[in-house]
Design a protein around this motif. Sequence first.
Motif, short mmCIF file in Angstrom:
data_model
loop_
_atom_site.label_atom_id
_atom_site.label_comp_id
_atom_site.label_asym_id
_atom_site.label_seq_id
_atom_site.Cartn_x
_atom_site.Cartn_y
_atom_site.Cartn_z
N PHE A 167 -5.11 9.96 -3.41
CA PHE A 167 -4.33 11.17 -3.95
C PHE A 167 -4.04 12.16 -2.95
O PHE A 167 -5.09 12.73 -2.22
CB PHE A 167 -5.19 11.97 -5.00
CG PHE A 167 -5.58 10.67 -6.24
CD1 PHE A 167 -4.85 10.67 -7.26
CD2 PHE A 167 -6.71 9.87 -6.07
CE1 PHE A 167 -5.17 9.57 -8.19
CE2 PHE A 167 -7.14 9.31 -6.90
CZ PHE A 167 -6.33 9.02 -8.16
N ARG A 168 -2.62 12.28 -2.83
CA ARG A 168 -2.43 13.23 -1.58
C ARG A 168 -1.40 14.33 -2.20
O ARG A 168 -1.71 15.42 -2.63
CB ARG A 168 -1.45 12.50 -0.37
CG ARG A 168 -1.37 13.51 0.94
CD ARG A 168 -0.90 12.56 1.89
NE ARG A 168 0.39 12.11 1.53
CZ ARG A 168 1.55 12.75 2.01
NH1 ARG A 168 1.57 13.81 2.54
NH2 ARG A 168 2.91 12.29 1.61
N LYS A 169 -0.16 13.75 -2.27
CA LYS A 169 0.89 14.81 -2.97
C LYS A 169 1.33 14.45 -4.09
O LYS A 169 1.64 15.03 -5.39
CB LYS A 169 2.09 15.22 -2.04
CG LYS A 169 1.64 16.15 -0.78
CD LYS A 169 2.98 16.59 -0.01
CE LYS A 169 2.55 17.30 1.07
NZ LYS A 169 3.85 17.69 1.89
N GLY A 170 1.56 12.98 -4.35
CA GLY A 170 2.21 12.39 -5.24
C GLY A 170 3.73 12.96 -5.56
O GLY A 170 3.95 13.21 -6.73
N GLN A 171 4.49 13.14 -4.52
CA GLN A 171 5.77 13.54 -4.77
C GLN A 171 7.02 12.56 -4.15
O GLN A 171 6.66 11.69 -3.52
CB GLN A 171 6.07 14.94 -4.04
CG GLN A 171 5.22 16.13 -4.55
CD GLN A 171 5.16 17.27 -3.75
OE1 GLN A 171 5.77 17.22 -2.83
NE2 GLN A 171 4.55 18.12 -4.26
N PRO A 191 0.92 -1.12 -0.18
CA PRO A 191 0.01 -0.12 -0.14
C PRO A 191 0.90 1.24 -0.02
O PRO A 191 2.18 1.37 0.38
CB PRO A 191 -0.62 -0.08 1.38
CG PRO A 191 -0.75 -1.62 1.62
CD PRO A 191 0.49 -2.26 1.29
N LYS A 192 0.53 2.29 -0.57
CA LYS A 192 1.06 3.45 -0.65
C LYS A 192 2.34 3.63 -1.45
O LYS A 192 3.13 4.44 -1.41
CB LYS A 192 1.38 4.30 0.83
CG LYS A 192 0.34 3.94 1.71
CD LYS A 192 -1.21 3.97 1.24
CE LYS A 192 -1.58 5.26 0.51
NZ LYS A 192 -2.96 4.96 0.01
N SER A 193 2.48 2.57 -2.62
CA SER A 193 3.68 2.59 -3.51
C SER A 193 3.37 3.25 -4.82
O SER A 193 4.24 3.09 -5.59
CB SER A 193 4.18 1.18 -3.38
OG SER A 193 4.56 0.90 -2.22
N GLY A 194 2.13 3.45 -5.10
CA GLY A 194 1.82 3.92 -6.49
C GLY A 194 0.83 2.89 -7.19
O GLY A 194 0.93 2.89 -8.43
N THR A 195 0.29 1.99 -6.33
CA THR A 195 -0.85 1.24 -6.85
C THR A 195 -2.00 1.90 -7.82
O THR A 195 -2.04 1.29 -8.91
CB THR A 195 -1.61 0.66 -5.67
OG1 THR A 195 -0.75 0.43 -4.64
CG2 THR A 195 -2.28 -0.75 -6.29
N THR A 196 -2.51 2.90 -7.29
CA THR A 196 -3.34 3.55 -8.26
C THR A 196 -3.07 4.07 -9.61
O THR A 196 -3.58 4.03 -10.64
CB THR A 196 -3.79 4.88 -7.49
OG1 THR A 196 -4.25 4.62 -6.08
CG2 THR A 196 -5.20 5.50 -7.97
N TRP A 197 -1.83 4.32 -9.38
CA TRP A 197 -1.09 4.87 -10.85
C TRP A 197 -0.88 3.87 -11.51
O TRP A 197 -1.05 3.93 -12.83
CB TRP A 197 0.17 5.65 -10.36
CG TRP A 197 0.73 6.44 -11.27
CD1 TRP A 197 0.33 6.91 -12.58
CD2 TRP A 197 2.17 7.25 -11.33
NE1 TRP A 197 1.46 7.53 -13.07
CE2 TRP A 197 2.40 7.87 -12.53
CE3 TRP A 197 3.14 6.91 -10.17
CZ2 TRP A 197 3.68 8.49 -12.61
CZ3 TRP A 197 4.24 7.88 -10.38
CH2 TRP A 197 4.47 8.47 -11.52
N VAL A 215 5.66 7.72 5.11
CA VAL A 215 4.99 8.95 5.40
C VAL A 215 3.71 8.93 4.62
O VAL A 215 2.66 9.43 5.42
CB VAL A 215 6.06 10.15 4.70
CG1 VAL A 215 5.27 11.27 4.73
CG2 VAL A 215 7.27 10.28 5.55
N SER A 216 3.70 8.50 3.42
CA SER A 216 2.27 8.24 2.63
C SER A 216 1.47 7.22 3.48
O SER A 216 0.14 7.77 3.72
CB SER A 216 2.59 7.65 1.48
OG SER A 216 1.39 7.60 0.81
N TYR A 217 2.09 6.26 3.94
CA TYR A 217 1.19 5.28 4.78
C TYR A 217 0.52 6.06 5.91
O TYR A 217 -0.68 5.83 6.49
CB TYR A 217 1.95 4.26 5.20
CG TYR A 217 1.42 3.17 6.11
CD1 TYR A 217 0.63 1.95 5.77
CD2 TYR A 217 1.65 3.27 7.70
CE1 TYR A 217 0.15 1.10 6.65
CE2 TYR A 217 1.38 2.12 8.31
CZ TYR A 217 0.41 1.01 8.10
OH TYR A 217 0.05 0.09 8.64
#
Length: 298
Positions: A261-265, A47-53, A140-142
Amino acid sequence: QTLERRVSPPVVKYGGFWVPEMVFRQILSTQKNFKAQGTDIILSTLPKSGTTWLKALTFSIANRHLFTIDQSPLLTSSPHTLVPFFEFNVYWEQENPDLSNVPSPRIFATHMPFELLPDSIRESDCRIICICRNPLDQFVSYCNFSPKENSEPVPIDKNFDMFCQGIHFYGPFWDHMLGYWNAHLENPRKVLFLRYEDLKEDITSQVKKIAEFIGFPFSLEEEEQGLIDQISGLCSFESLSNLAPNKTGSVNGIVKNSSFFRKGQVGDWTNYLTPAMAARIKKLMDNKFQGSGLMYNT
Ligand code: A3P
């Protein structure tokens, strides 16, 4: 068998990994009942590694013969609807749903580690794409993930020790990554290993790589028409996060689409972690990845 459990986060230890208690039954159903086909594409991530992308990109690449960009299903559906998770969607309610009518290539996603995948995925000719992200940003995303209407993000301090001990959803981070990394080394035609940071740096080459890996390489004509740029543009953070289906609705009535979707950086960890915290994760990473050929420059 008695399972080792934690309340916060609510996880159980299974096969050496801390899986979310809420999908433990669904993971067992996936293992027992999913029968892979040679043309399937499985997207595997923490989770939070770019799954959606990755879901949006792979769906767009594999189905590009069916519609033009301005008719893309991404304009009307979330990537999580178009590419369902095994444990949060496909097996969420049903133990053994009929998947025979899903059009080929079937694309599914999971957060399950390589070691816990159903045997038929490992044994069939289907392809696995894994996307990984540097542990500092992933952590941090998690911590900032706020999946429900009123849920509060978990404080970084409270989570940090647990993360380092590997106690987080689908952790330990290191073992999850090494499982897919080693599988990729053993059979690069079976497992593609991508990095979130590489997609941010050069999306064109990564889109081509995904297309070749799944057996749908871009023709020269498609490249000249700018199709790679169109797909990359549609799937970019700015574009996806502003599309209507990603602003409302949820993955399964629980996790809000907008929460993906949060920052994507790259490098947002510098805004959250102290130098001591960063040093501890980097040291852990050095130890765990030593000799594997896998490394992250953060
Ligand atoms: P941040 O919290 O750092 O912003 P997942 O999809 O695996 O849950 O990962 C979510 C993370 O990917 C979030 O990271 C989110 O903002 C980022 N993300 C989502 N869509 C993205 C896209 N199209 N491009 C880049 N990053 C994206």
